[in-house]
Design an enzyme around this catalytic site. Structure first.
Site, PDB file in Angstrom:
ATOM      1  N   ASP A   1       0.850  -1.187   0.000  1.00 30.35           N
ATOM      2  CA  ASP A   1       0.000   0.000   0.000  1.00 30.35           C
ATOM      3  C   ASP A   1       0.885   1.236   0.000  1.00 30.35           C
ATOM      4  O   ASP A   1       1.719   1.413   0.891  1.00 30.35           O
ATOM      5  CB  ASP A   1      -0.918   0.011   1.230  1.00 30.35           C
ATOM      6  CG  ASP A   1      -1.742   1.291   1.325  1.00 30.35           C
ATOM      7  OD1 ASP A   1      -2.586   1.500   0.441  1.00 30.35           O
ATOM      8  OD2 ASP A   1      -1.533   2.072   2.271  1.00 30.35           O
TER       9      ASP A   1
ATOM     10  N   GLU B   1      -1.565  -1.369  -5.934  1.00 27.97           N
ATOM     11  CA  GLU B   1      -2.785  -0.758  -6.431  1.00 27.97           C
ATOM     12  C   GLU B   1      -2.530  -0.111  -7.783  1.00 27.97           C
ATOM     13  O   GLU B   1      -1.475   0.489  -8.000  1.00 27.97           O
ATOM     14  CB  GLU B   1      -3.286   0.301  -5.449  1.00 27.97           C
ATOM     15  CG  GLU B   1      -3.761  -0.251  -4.126  1.00 27.97           C
ATOM     16  CD  GLU B   1      -4.167   0.864  -3.167  1.00 27.97           C
ATOM     17  OE1 GLU B   1      -5.348   0.914  -2.784  1.00 27.97           O
ATOM     18  OE2 GLU B   1      -3.300   1.681  -2.814  1.00 27.97           O
TER      19      GLU B   1
ATOM     20  N   ASP C   1      -2.927   1.661   7.067  1.00 37.47           N
ATOM     21  CA  ASP C   1      -2.114   1.309   5.907  1.00 37.47           C
ATOM     22  C   ASP C   1      -1.849  -0.186   5.844  1.00 37.47           C
ATOM     23  O   ASP C   1      -1.856  -0.785   4.762  1.00 37.47           O
ATOM     24  CB  ASP C   1      -0.794   2.081   5.945  1.00 37.47           C
ATOM     25  CG  ASP C   1      -0.995   3.578   5.779  1.00 37.47           C
ATOM     26  OD1 ASP C   1      -1.939   3.958   5.058  1.00 37.47           O
ATOM     27  OD2 ASP C   1      -0.231   4.356   6.367  1.00 37.47           O
TER      28      ASP C   1
END
Length: 404
Positions: free
Chosen positions: A182, A266, A362
């Site tokens: 992340d 991501e 996170d």
């Protein structure tokens, strides 16, 4: 398999060579602008785009019109038309914006030699056409066959980037682990195994000094000698920021790529995330200053460059990078699956309103990203066709091993 790799070194030219290289870079910029203008005129007249070979036929006439272009080696000018054709191709395939005209002082000075050069590693020197031998600061050995050399000037320093090609065996990653990653601002990167990387914030730490130098430059007479000195200080500071950020990204991507065979990230659209919120006169934006600060922090992290480094390093090591949809990765609970905006009431803490599961926000997002990567691997192992983020595909047995 063939591996293309670049080795960049700072070179130490003498005064005569510096003057010649400045002229070569200026001539390359001139050809770019002339060719781009001609292409736009042809488009307005309804004519088709001309490739690099067609643009090379324009060079003799331009050399007669602008005699100083003859001072540059012809191959450096031909490489400009090749770069412009590639820029058009990237635009047509929606990978980049439309090519822009180059202006002195606002674009990097560079030119490229595809042949005719010679590298003497033992004596740490490079021979370039019409320039002769130039010493370079040898920080590492050059691997492979040199294909071309790009000479560039950044903040008053000259560099030679040597692109090489060599054959390497099919790599097998030493690790079999898969990890979710992340990316953030408070924490640059958080892995699903609990590893966290603090951001370097290269621009923010020098923002005050940058503003001071910019104020000084604004008080100078434009293009005066003192104005140029102030501008050079700002350019050097920007270069220091870039070096600091790039060094941090390389070290972080090295650690992650060497320890994990698969990295799930991501699929972030940084361009959209960092768009201005100023709006228009008819519909002005809200909280413009806050969004501007957020945009600056996002761009200061270098997420796009970090992903690029991670992908090519994983490919070199035999690993892979998966990009998954970022939707709800920060709102979903990994314990019960409940998705709700109230699950993340603060920037740093996640607490599920359904089951009470609590975790660092996170880290929770990294766990969800990893779960999305596992789901994608399961689909591929079961025969579903899903494109890879890096354009390569791993065998079912290897994916099953990492999935386990």
């Amino acid at each position: 398999m063939k591996r293309l790799q670049a080795f960049k070194f700072q070179i130490e030219p003498n005064g005569e060579q510096i003057r010649a290289m400045r002229q070569y870079a200026g001539n390359a910029r001139k050809i770019w602008n002339l060719a781009l203008n001609r292409q736009q005129e042809r488009h307005t007249a309804g004519e088709k785009f001309t490739n690099s070979f067609g643009m090379n036929n324009w060079l003799p006439a331009w050399k007669q019109e602008f005699s100083y272009l003859c001072d540059s080696p012809s191959q450096t000018l031909q490489q400009v038309t090749k770069d412009l054709a590639a820029a058009y191709k990237n635009f047509f395939e929606k990978r980049a914006d439309f090519p822009q005209f180059k202006k002195k002082g606002r674009s990097s000075d560079s030119f490229r030699f595809p042949q005719g050069f010679e590298i003497d590693e033992a004596n740490r020197r490079i021979r370039l056409p019409k320039l002769g031998w130039i010493r370079y600061r040898k920080s590492r050995g050059i691997l492979g066959l040199a294909k071309n050399i790009t000479v560039s000037c950044v903040a008053g320093k000259w560099y030679a980037s040597i692109q090489t090609e060599r054959e390497v065996g099919q790599p097998i990653h030493p690790s079999t682990s898969i990890v979710g990653l992340d990316a953030g601002i408070t924490l640059f990167a958080t892995l699903s195994d609990g590893t966290m990387f603090e951001p370097v914030n290269a621009l923010r730490t020098r923002a005050a000094k940058m503003a001071k130098y910019q104020r000084r430059m604004s008080r100078k007479v434009k293009f005066s000698r003192n104005w140029k000195k102030a501008k050079a200080r700002i350019t050097q500071l920007h270069q220091r920021v870039a070096h600091t950020r790039n060094d941090f990204l390389h070290k972080t991507s090295n650690i992650i790529s060497k320890n994990h065979a698969m990295v799930v990230i991501e699929d972030l659209n940084v361009t959209n995330m960092s768009k201005s919120a100023s709006g228009t006169l008819e519909a002005p934006g809200r909280r413009v200053n806050a969004k501007s600060g957020l945009n600056k922090s996002i761009l200061d992290q270098g997420w796009g460059e970090f992903r690029r480094q991670l992908e090519y390093k994983q490919a070199w090591l035999g690993g892979e990078v998966f990009a998954v949809n970022p939707r709800n990765t920060s709102r979903a609970c990994p314990a019960c699956g409940h998705i709700c905006a109230e699950n993340r009431k603060t920037q740093s803490q996640f607490e599920c309103v359904e089951c009470g599961y609590a975790e660092n926000a996170d880290l929770n997002a990294a766990i969800n990203i990893l779960r999305a990567g596992h789901a994608r691997l399961a689909c591929e192992v079961n025969g579903a066709v899903m494109p890879s983020a890096t354009g390569t595909h791993r065998s079912d047995s290897r994916m099953a091993q990492c999935h386990a």
